[in-house]
Design a protein around this motif. Structure first.
Motif, PDB file in Angstrom:
ATOM      1  N   SER A 291       0.884  -1.054  -0.068  1.00 35.15           N
ATOM      2  CA  SER A 291       0.484  -0.335  -0.451  1.00 35.15           C
ATOM      3  C   SER A 291       0.909   1.173   0.110  1.00 35.15           C
ATOM      4  O   SER A 291       1.011   1.791   1.038  1.00 35.15           O
ATOM      5  N   PRO A 292       1.760   1.710  -1.573  1.00 33.82           N
ATOM      6  CA  PRO A 292       2.425   2.976  -1.163  1.00 33.82           C
ATOM      7  C   PRO A 292       1.169   4.031  -0.938  1.00 33.82           C
ATOM      8  O   PRO A 292       2.485   5.325  -0.067  1.00 33.82           O
ATOM      9  N   TRP A 293       0.465   4.198  -1.084  1.00 32.92           N
ATOM     10  CA  TRP A 293      -0.017   5.858  -0.732  1.00 32.92           C
ATOM     11  C   TRP A 293       0.116   5.832   0.511  1.00 32.92           C
ATOM     12  O   TRP A 293      -0.202   7.344   0.163  1.00 32.92           O
ATOM     13  N   GLY A 294       0.277   5.362   1.714  1.00 32.11           N
ATOM     14  CA  GLY A 294       0.016   5.381   2.575  1.00 32.11           C
ATOM     15  C   GLY A 294       1.626   6.547   3.017  1.00 32.11           C
ATOM     16  O   GLY A 294       1.918   7.651   3.733  1.00 32.11           O
ATOM     17  N   CYS A 295       1.908   5.837   2.569  1.00 30.42           N
ATOM     18  CA  CYS A 295       3.519   6.196   2.268  1.00 30.42           C
ATOM     19  C   CYS A 295       4.143   7.638   1.723  1.00 30.42           C
ATOM     20  O   CYS A 295       4.495   8.324   2.171  1.00 30.42           O
ATOM     21  N   ILE A 296       4.037   7.380   0.676  1.00 30.74           N
ATOM     22  CA  ILE A 296       3.717   8.963  -0.318  1.00 30.74           C
ATOM     23  C   ILE A 296       2.626   9.873   0.346  1.00 30.74           C
ATOM     24  O   ILE A 296       3.816  11.318  -0.103  1.00 30.74           O
ATOM     25  N   ALA A 297       1.897   9.869   0.921  1.00 37.66           N
ATOM     26  CA  ALA A 297       0.925  11.225   1.729  1.00 37.66           C
ATOM     27  C   ALA A 297       1.620  11.668   2.568  1.00 37.66           C
ATOM     28  O   ALA A 297       2.233  12.650   2.447  1.00 37.66           O
TER      29      ALA A 297
END
Length: 465
Positions: free
Chosen positions: A226-232
């Motif tokens: 789940s990359p989006w949490g890290c990106i956000a």
């Protein structure tokens, strides 16, 4: 000096002891690691959920330490330190009484607030008791307390959990915090500049930036899922850092004056503090697994081996105070980084069968090196930032130390978990795959102090006066 601080003025050693006692409850948190399996069983948790016990605490005190350091410069160091003692005592009791996991996590956040209050002004309060020419000696004793707490925390926890339960690793610290509080009235207030305005927007930017930075690092482990949490979280971190820099450059009374970072030695030692603590955490993170697989030791013997590194810190504290009388803090920092580099290289070469004496000796050397560097970092930072901002100086060292440790826990484990299965998929045995991951993580951990040494040599630290 106020009338309430006359005793510490006449007996400064007693004052440092009180500050050390109030600080000791923070490194005692190593006791909680011993209780992890019991907490998991008590609340019927999945093992990965235990990470939030660490995150709730470290996120809080890492984010707030510098903010409280600035508050101490304005309101008085003793007042902030006392608030830390009381807040910590209440938090320990709430943790011990937790009827649910959510309650425990909330109490851990409060414990983080207490730790941030105590750590932010502890160094400033201790150094205020002595003349400036004895600053390094006092900071050495302060650093020694962290080694003492780390060693005693795990030893005490083993006995408490065995005879009571996991709640004991929290409640045993409440009386210590309250005892320290009862003696803090003998200490001086420190500086009091309440007429200044507190930089609330800057504090908010700083808290958000550090919190999101640590959350970004935590999310790296699940980046492929789940990359989006890290990106956000990474995006918010970048925006908050930019906002903090913009705010601090424009306000007349910032949380920390960024002009100090124009001093290359100051900027280097600050960055190096985070890097060396990142590297240093490799021992507590990976060596326990190495000893479990290849050590062939009993549990008590394993604990003694792991105590080698904090034992080195205990020795380095007073030793650095003596060395600092004859050499500059920059040269002391370089010596500490060299010792760490040699130790990390040696530990990273550990193989099967385990050479326990060599491993323990290398861990001890690593602790000595880290302790020497830590004292030098305190000395350089407090010597660069004006005495009236000593709360910010001490809290900056503690904040970068914490960020380094948390980053190490994430990055080094990520390296290990990447290399180990890769080696296994290439046909390596379980033991060989483990060693491949272990060696890979320690190669990175050794590269950081080597980089610090090279940077220090480039800056002329070897001949600094």
């Amino acid at each position: 000096m106020t009338r309430s601080g006359w005793f510490a003025e006449r007996h400064p050693g007693f004052g440092v002891l009180i500050v050390g006692l109030g600080t000791l409850v923070v490194p005692f948190d190593s006791s909680v690691n011993v209780a992890f399996p019991h907490i998991v069983r008590a609340f019927d948790l999945a093992i990965p959920a235990i990470q939030w016990i660490v995150i709730a605490y470290t996120l809080t005190y890492a984010a707030l330490t510098m903010v409280f350091g600035r508050a101490g410069d304005m309101l008085g160091y003793r007042r902030i330190f006392q608030m830390g003692n009381v807040t910590g005592a209440v938090a320990f009791l709430l943790c011990a009484a937790a009827p649910s996991y959510g309650w425990l996590l909330g109490a851990r956040v409060l414990q983080g607030v207490g730790a941030a209050l105590a750590l932010s002004c502890g160094p400033a309060l201790a150094t205020s008791l002595y003349p400036e020419d004895q600053r390094a000696r006092v900071l050495g004793l302060y650093t020694m307390m962290f080694g003492v707490g780390s060693v005693l925390g795990t030893v005490i926890a083993g006995e408490l959990v065995q005879y009571f339960d996991w709640r004991a690793v929290f409640w045993f610290r409440a009386p210590i915090a309250l005892l320290a509080f009862s003696f803090t009235w003998t200490l001086p207030h420190g500086s009091r500049r309440g007429q200044q305005r507190f930089d609330t927007p800057g504090a908010a930017y700083l808290v958000i930036a550090i919190t999101c930075l640590l959350l970004t690092l935590n999310q790296l482990r699940t980046l492929d899922q789940s990359p989006w949490g890290c990106i956000a979280a990474g995006l918010v971190t970048a925006l908050s850092v930019a906002g903090f820099i913009r705010r601090e450059n424009r306000t007349a009374q910032p949380i920390v004056n960024l002009r100090f970072f124009r001093d290359r030695d100051f900027a280097l030692v600050t960055a190096a503090n985070a890097a060396l603590n990142l590297a240093g955490f490799s021992i507590m993170l990976l060596v326990p697994f190495y000893l479990d697989r290849l050590g062939g030791l009993s549990v008590p013997a394993t604990g003694l081996v792991l105590a080698s590194s904090p034992a080195g810190i205990i020795l380095a504290g007073p030793l650095s105070g003596r060395i600092a009388r004859t050499i500059s803090p920059r040269r002391l920092a370089l010596i500490g980084a060299v010792a760490m580099a040699l130790a990390q290289i040696s530990i990273g070469m550990a193989d099967a069968p385990a050479n326990i004496p060599l491993l323990a000796g290398s861990m001890f050397l690593q602790g000595v090196g880290l302790g020497l560097f830590q004292v030098a970092c305190f000395d350089i930072t407090t010597g660069t930032i004006p005495p009236e901002d000593r709360g910010v100086a001490g809290s900056l060292v503690m904040m970068t130390r914490t960020v380094g440790v948390v980053t190490g826990a994430t990055v080094l484990m990520l390296i290990f978990q990447t290399i180990q299965p890769l080696a296994a998929s290439n046909g390596a045995s379980g033991e060989a795959a483990f060693l491949a991951g272990f060696h890979g993580a320690f190669q990175v951990a050794a590269a950081l102090p080597i980089l610090v040494v090279l940077s220090g040599l480039w800056r002329g630290w070897a001949t600094a006066r």
